[in-house]
Scaffold this motif. Sequence first.
Motif, PDB file in Angstrom:
ATOM      1  N   THR A 237     -37.157 -37.967  66.181  1.00 29.56           N
ATOM      2  CA  THR A 237     -38.015 -36.859  65.727  1.00 29.56           C
ATOM      3  C   THR A 237     -38.286 -36.978  64.231  1.00 29.56           C
ATOM      4  O   THR A 237     -39.422 -36.886  63.771  1.00 29.56           O
ATOM      5  CB  THR A 237     -37.307 -35.505  66.000  1.00 29.56           C
ATOM      6  OG1 THR A 237     -36.968 -35.460  67.377  1.00 29.56           O
ATOM      7  CG2 THR A 237     -38.203 -34.340  65.649  1.00 29.56           C
TER       8      THR A 237
ATOM      9  N   SER B 223     -35.060 -32.353  71.353  1.00 27.00           N
ATOM     10  CA  SER B 223     -33.829 -33.108  71.585  1.00 27.00           C
ATOM     11  C   SER B 223     -32.674 -32.179  71.924  1.00 27.00           C
ATOM     12  O   SER B 223     -31.748 -32.562  72.625  1.00 27.00           O
ATOM     13  CB  SER B 223     -33.474 -33.912  70.350  1.00 27.00           C
ATOM     14  OG  SER B 223     -33.332 -33.031  69.267  1.00 27.00           O
TER      15      SER B 223
ATOM     16  N   GLU C  30     -44.617 -28.612  71.564  1.00 25.26           N
ATOM     17  CA  GLU C  30     -44.243 -29.848  70.887  1.00 25.26           C
ATOM     18  C   GLU C  30     -43.831 -29.620  69.426  1.00 25.26           C
ATOM     19  O   GLU C  30     -43.261 -30.491  68.816  1.00 25.26           O
ATOM     20  CB  GLU C  30     -45.443 -30.817  70.896  1.00 25.26           C
ATOM     21  CG  GLU C  30     -45.564 -31.637  72.153  1.00 25.26           C
ATOM     22  CD  GLU C  30     -44.414 -32.628  72.273  1.00 25.26           C
ATOM     23  OE1 GLU C  30     -44.335 -33.540  71.437  1.00 25.26           O
ATOM     24  OE2 GLU C  30     -43.576 -32.465  73.192  1.00 25.26           O
TER      25      GLU C  30
ATOM     26  N   SER D 132     -50.142 -33.156  68.119  1.00 25.95           N
ATOM     27  CA  SER D 132     -49.064 -32.291  68.617  1.00 25.95           C
ATOM     28  C   SER D 132     -49.450 -30.825  68.470  1.00 25.95           C
ATOM     29  O   SER D 132     -48.634 -29.998  68.137  1.00 25.95           O
ATOM     30  CB  SER D 132     -47.784 -32.573  67.838  1.00 25.95           C
ATOM     31  OG  SER D 132     -47.984 -32.227  66.495  1.00 25.95           O
TER      32      SER D 132
ATOM     33  N   ASP E 109     -32.017 -38.578  69.350  1.00 22.91           N
ATOM     34  CA  ASP E 109     -33.203 -37.714  69.438  1.00 22.91           C
ATOM     35  C   ASP E 109     -33.599 -37.192  68.057  1.00 22.91           C
ATOM     36  O   ASP E 109     -34.786 -37.121  67.736  1.00 22.91           O
ATOM     37  CB  ASP E 109     -32.924 -36.537  70.374  1.00 22.91           C
ATOM     38  CG  ASP E 109     -32.852 -37.000  71.818  1.00 22.91           C
ATOM     39  OD1 ASP E 109     -33.247 -38.156  72.069  1.00 22.91           O
ATOM     40  OD2 ASP E 109     -32.405 -36.229  72.679  1.00 22.91           O
TER      41      ASP E 109
ATOM     42  N   LYS F  96     -40.476 -39.953  63.385  1.00 21.54           N
ATOM     43  CA  LYS F  96     -41.865 -39.730  63.793  1.00 21.54           C
ATOM     44  C   LYS F  96     -42.579 -38.806  62.806  1.00 21.54           C
ATOM     45  O   LYS F  96     -43.665 -39.115  62.316  1.00 21.54           O
ATOM     46  CB  LYS F  96     -41.877 -39.122  65.202  1.00 21.54           C
ATOM     47  CG  LYS F  96     -43.260 -38.688  65.674  1.00 21.54           C
ATOM     48  CD  LYS F  96     -43.172 -38.058  67.057  1.00 21.54           C
ATOM     49  CE  LYS F  96     -44.439 -37.332  67.430  1.00 21.54           C
ATOM     50  NZ  LYS F  96     -44.293 -36.616  68.709  1.00 21.54           N
ATOM     51  N   TYR F  97     -41.953 -37.669  62.510  1.00 16.42           N
ATOM     52  CA  TYR F  97     -42.663 -36.683  61.699  1.00 16.42           C
ATOM     53  C   TYR F  97     -42.690 -37.039  60.214  1.00 16.42           C
ATOM     54  O   TYR F  97     -43.622 -36.700  59.513  1.00 16.42           O
ATOM     55  CB  TYR F  97     -42.062 -35.287  61.901  1.00 16.42           C
ATOM     56  CG  TYR F  97     -42.551 -34.664  63.177  1.00 16.42           C
ATOM     57  CD1 TYR F  97     -43.758 -33.981  63.219  1.00 16.42           C
ATOM     58  CD2 TYR F  97     -41.831 -34.793  64.359  1.00 16.42           C
ATOM     59  CE1 TYR F  97     -44.236 -33.436  64.397  1.00 16.42           C
ATOM     60  CE2 TYR F  97     -42.292 -34.257  65.545  1.00 16.42           C
ATOM     61  CZ  TYR F  97     -43.494 -33.575  65.565  1.00 16.42           C
ATOM     62  OH  TYR F  97     -43.968 -33.042  66.717  1.00 16.42           O
TER      63      TYR F  97
ATOM     64  N   TRP G 244     -36.003 -27.855  68.483  1.00 17.09           N
ATOM     65  CA  TRP G 244     -36.290 -29.273  68.678  1.00 17.09           C
ATOM     66  C   TRP G 244     -36.034 -29.657  70.127  1.00 17.09           C
ATOM     67  O   TRP G 244     -35.031 -29.287  70.722  1.00 17.09           O
ATOM     68  CB  TRP G 244     -35.386 -30.107  67.774  1.00 17.09           C
ATOM     69  CG  TRP G 244     -35.730 -29.932  66.356  1.00 17.09           C
ATOM     70  CD1 TRP G 244     -36.687 -29.127  65.831  1.00 17.09           C
ATOM     71  CD2 TRP G 244     -35.090 -30.572  65.262  1.00 17.09           C
ATOM     72  NE1 TRP G 244     -36.698 -29.236  64.476  1.00 17.09           N
ATOM     73  CE2 TRP G 244     -35.736 -30.110  64.103  1.00 17.09           C
ATOM     74  CE3 TRP G 244     -34.055 -31.491  65.140  1.00 17.09           C
ATOM     75  CZ2 TRP G 244     -35.375 -30.539  62.846  1.00 17.09           C
ATOM     76  CZ3 TRP G 244     -33.696 -31.931  63.887  1.00 17.09           C
ATOM     77  CH2 TRP G 244     -34.349 -31.457  62.757  1.00 17.09           C
TER      78      TRP G 244
END
Length: 1089
Positions: A69, A25, A730, A725, A65, A72-73, A23
């Motif tokens: 993540t 982050s 990414e 992505s 972070d 978002k996902y 990841w």
Amino acid sequence: SHRGTMPGPLSIHADPSPTSVAWASLRKTAILLCLLSSTSLPPTQGQVRIPVETVKLWADTFGRDLYNTVTKYSGSLLLQKKYKDVESSLKIKEVDGLELVRKFSEDMETMLRRKVEAIQNLVEAAEEADLNHEFNESLVFDYYNSVLLNEKDSSGAYVELGAEFLLEANAHFSNLLVNTTLSSVQLPTNVYNKDPDILNGIYMSEALNAVFVENFQRDPTLTWQYFGSSTGFFRIYPGIKWTPDENGVITFDCRNRGWYIQAATSPKDIVIVVDTSGSMKGLRMTIAKHTVSTILDTLGENDFVNIIAYNDYIHYIEPCFKGILVQADRDNREHFKQLVDELMVKGVGVVDQALREAFQILQQFQEAGQGSLCNQAIMLITDGAVEDYEPVLEKYNWPDRKVRVFTYLIGREVSFADRLKWIACNNKGYYTQISTLADAQENVMEYLHVLSRPMVINHDHDITWTEAYIDSKVGPQGAESLALLTTVAMPVFSKKNETRSHGILLGVVGSDVALRELMKLAPRYKLGVHGYAFLNTNNGYILSHPDLRPLYREGKKLKPKPNYNSVDLSEVEWEDQAGTLRTAMINGETGSLSMDVKVPLDRGKRVLFLTNDYFFTDISDTPFSLGVVLSRGHGEYILLGNTSVEEGLHDLLHPDLSLAGDWIYCVTDIDPEHRKLTQLEAVVRFLTQEDPALECDEELLQEALFDAVVTAPMEAYWTALALNSSDESEQVVDMAFLGTRAGLLRSSLFVGSEKVSDKFLTPADEDSMFTLDHFPLWYRQAAEHPPGSMVFNLRSAEGPESPSEPAVVTVSTAVAVSVDNRTAIAAGRGCPGGLALTSFWASPQDLDCFVVDNNGFILISERPQEVGRFLGEVDGALVTQLLNMGVFNQVTMYDYQAMCRPPTHHHSASQPLASVSVPRGLWPLLSDRLLLEWRAWGSWRGDHRAEAHKHKKQDLLQPCDTAYPVFVHQTALREANGTVECRACQKAFVMQQVPSSNLLLLVTDRTCDCSTFPPVLREAEEVKYILWGSSLRCDRMRSQKLRRRPDACHAFHPEENAQDCGGASDTSASLRLLLLPLWAWVLPPQLLQ
């Protein structure tokens, strides 16, 4: 505000395989760690200082972070918005637990009543056929013998009794090869297949074929139907081919199965009196021991027993049971068998004091209202030299003869036969002579037929339901289907007037009911995320419960545990320490109570603290009670939404959507046409009205359609995300998925499918799926954390077969909806993300960094081999300190269904055992629990005997109770720091909670070596209750748990013919035994010890 139901959590899922990308982050975190190294280097007296503020900054940055993540996902904000949009049309309904349990109970009662009707039809047909059948000594008749079916001789012709018999695999019967138009007949090897009694019985019972088929057509949910005859043959429908064991022997005898014995006799108190005087030495004692063991095998949970041995004086073979009767449950029967095996002979036999003692126990129990309160009998086993018995019989048993006396003459000597016959005939019993081991089975069976007489003369057709048992059938591919069943059984009597006073039992008919089918009537979706339903019997034993684990693994094989069908409710619901729930359910009451419980999760690695509401009621006309458990909070609320069928159908047909395969949206397992449909296909056919014959659960369909519509935008969101992505660097998440309370699952892959654990979200990984027993693990975990918080779990592939498989990290978060201050969890979302972070984890030389979850399991470490392990195994010093500070709490959990290796056996009885204190409510009667030869009560096929002679005893696992620790982070303590005193140095550490998650960041001083500290392990320890020789052991063994007696009892009938008491017609049995093949006379090795 209330917390309510959840359509479900969202999750993300990742593979930390060396190839996947970490990841983003975590790169930042790695840079922060490098910055830190300069601030922490100046040591003071060799001790590294770790700045607390810096670690907090790390944890916050890392957490932010991660949150971005995951959000978002998983798309959790979009889903939250979609539920917000429809909030105005939503209703949240509170579940009424008592109404629910009553409804389930009525449905179960209706289903079970249909099974009873089927066997009543069989009883009527069998009795009618017998009434119209004239016995024919020279009858010649060909029947389908299960063992000989389709067998040919050397010339290619079918062998006698083995005609052609069409067999086809049938999904309804575990894919076994069966014939659904005919039944077949099985005989044990020691029963002659052309004996006139057998041939007449088989001929008469041909009338059942038509009834078997009619029953099955009327109720397609019926499984096996059968008739077990008192002469020893067993007629089973559908017809099936039976295979002998490796010695060519058919040991199965229907007459010693639990369903047969329970249906044929009423409950009984039995005292076995066995002669151990010097004249019993050698083969006589071997036969006597085998006879006692055979009698014990005819007893069950509703019976009570004790064994007295006598020579010059009397002794109870278990001194703890002096003067009482104990329940003949499996543990006690096995304990007795072991003690009988150790009996020695010496001295002179004085029978009168043994009989006096036996009568006194029976009398005291009867007067105190204990025991079975029904039949009472004494079994006298001797070689015949008995004297002074008349005064005892006169004093204790005449004139009423309330206690039957059965006599067994051991050996070939007949000079004392008259005395034993006189005792039996004058006390409403039966006399038999047992001169070889092979005689025991047939002769012991005679006592059951005497006990069944009153019921037969009265024509009382009592319905019997058995405990749960495993029916182990091996399918065509050799795959075993191990299903838990109960049998409903009913006796069949001769109605001929001329034999009325003899009370002739023709046999017992029975049918199996799969408990899984019964539990489908308490559908999972109505019980919420942690809820469940369970059944128990009048003896307090579990019939069905999601926490019942009847099987254990030995090598590669799954085997039934010896005591799987006598697991007490108090051993599964062990928080019920006062026994309130158990007592109420055994007494068949209707009501409710609440309990705070600790629920193990993820194979005992984690624990949930829940407040559960228990609702219970009885199931009419059965000995069973039903319990329903709802967990407080969202478990007691249901989210109701409106949607049109057209809109819902459109969204149901998305390729990313699936439904819980185990749940019953539509009934597909009855009509053969529907069997090939998946649940989703059946739902679509029902909604498009393509198949009006389908029966579906409209409430569940309404929930599923609504969830499909609300979650539909997720597909487009995830697809766009995957396209945007596509750049390799990414990709931090492999897959996103969501689950809802209606069992609906959506998932989307962000990487090639070869990168995702192929078992995740498939039936092979039960923990990640909606099943009949539970919601997915990721869903259950998210439900107990605040909505929006991220719950991480690292699940490594369990089992020896896949050590190289990468671990799966899932992160899930609950999406909640509030209406009128009631919160229902709408969905669980998640994504498994790539955590191969170790390559970027650039901590300075002198610091160690870990990320662990709230149960102390390592998710991130610089050393890949530590990922997935418990922190205490890696750093015992640190975990000990965290426990002392209260950062982690150790919770002790109990497992009363564990299997342990027995300790190496010492002959000196003085060896005290370690003892662990145990909650008082958990005192199932102790047994020495050695795996001797045991018979599973029930199952018509397969004698699950533990092959004790094949293994050394100490290699065998045996049932035991264990206690094991679970470690839980105390969420109020968000940060901590300190030092651990090690021998030469002080080890500094800082702990910081990662915000909005169940993760903790731990930074420790690597330079200080604390390896002298022992590791903190999660191992289970066996609970030992006793110091041998102490009175506590006896108290425990004598303690009788509350149970409810069966309603019916038939002990005596005035018209009974007491002169039908044995001794005259034994010649035919001896003749029959002469026809036995030679191996049947070989002594089993365990009898020769």
